[in-house]
Write a protein that holds these residues in place. Sequence first.
Motif: not given
Lengths: 188, 170
Positions: A85, A119, A122, B63, B66-68, B71
Amino acid sequence: MTETTIPKRGVPLWVQIIIWVFIAALLVLVGITLNKRQQGTVQPGDKIPDFTLPLFSGYEYEGKSEVKLSDFQGKVVVLNFWASWCKPCEQEAAELEEAWQFYKPGGQVIFLGADYVDTEPEARAYLKKFGITFANGPDMGTKISQMFRIRGVPETYFIDQTGELYYVKVGPFVSVNEIKSIVDQKLK
Amino acid sequence: MNKIFSRKPLRITLFALLLFALAFTATTVFAQDGVTDDEVNAIAKELYCPVCENTPLDVCPTEACRQWRELIRLQLSQGMTEEEIKQYFVDNYGARVLSEPPRTGLNWLIYILPPAMILAGAFILFRSFRAWTKPEVVEAGSGEERGEASSPAEVDDYVARFEEELKKRK
């Protein structure tokens, strides 16, 4: 007529001692924590304690699924903290890979990528996008980044052959030559 | 009547539009794999991303957060429980992602100290107030016990003796 002052019934001495010792211990604890937080990142000249970095599948080092800093005694270690990110990380991704390809045949320099607060899907997409091939893995529990007390990503730590930190780069590299000029300081 | 008939197609159109709007809303609320944003946020609000300190994950705009959240959505769709998801985040990012520190080791101080301090403060206040309301100095030889209130009979007796003493001195 004489006046007498009746003594006040106070808290027993042993209770007072316990309270004061407890308060002092608490203050020491708070002081140590604050001092630790104000220290900033580890400094050049510091001996880096050993740590273990688990590696993503496909990004292992010589078949190992995890590596330790002590495995690289006698080599220069370039430890790069990054995240998918993180936009500034993208600026240096290609340069890091290029530098790794330059030093890889010599076997005197190791590049390690520690993926910070990320994560896996990604992270993998990022590694694939920039064609990164050097050993990379997640900083599990953010233990390594806490040990280095990083303040953000990207940050890169250069550790010499004896396990001593000799250079810290905060922010992205601007060129491959910048990376080379730092690594070469410790190569004969 | 003609007017009413002429409005009927309009009503049907409006009704159809309303149905379409409801269907659209439903599809946006029920995101992928039948996991709603509310379900994701119920867990996300109890997590904090280390990158954005003091911002709960459910409202964090970065961001990384948002990814978390994505998930969490994925893990919910895979049937993981709330506890399992939280444990995954602790294992991967450390205990500091939790809104409530785990009750282990030195963390216990956070739970024990504040109530203990309040209780200690209340006890000290209670003792202080009680001490302030009691007389601290009494005259020796009066025969009265410290802090005991004199009864009206005792006061009368004392006044009578005091007056008698005065008379003698005159």
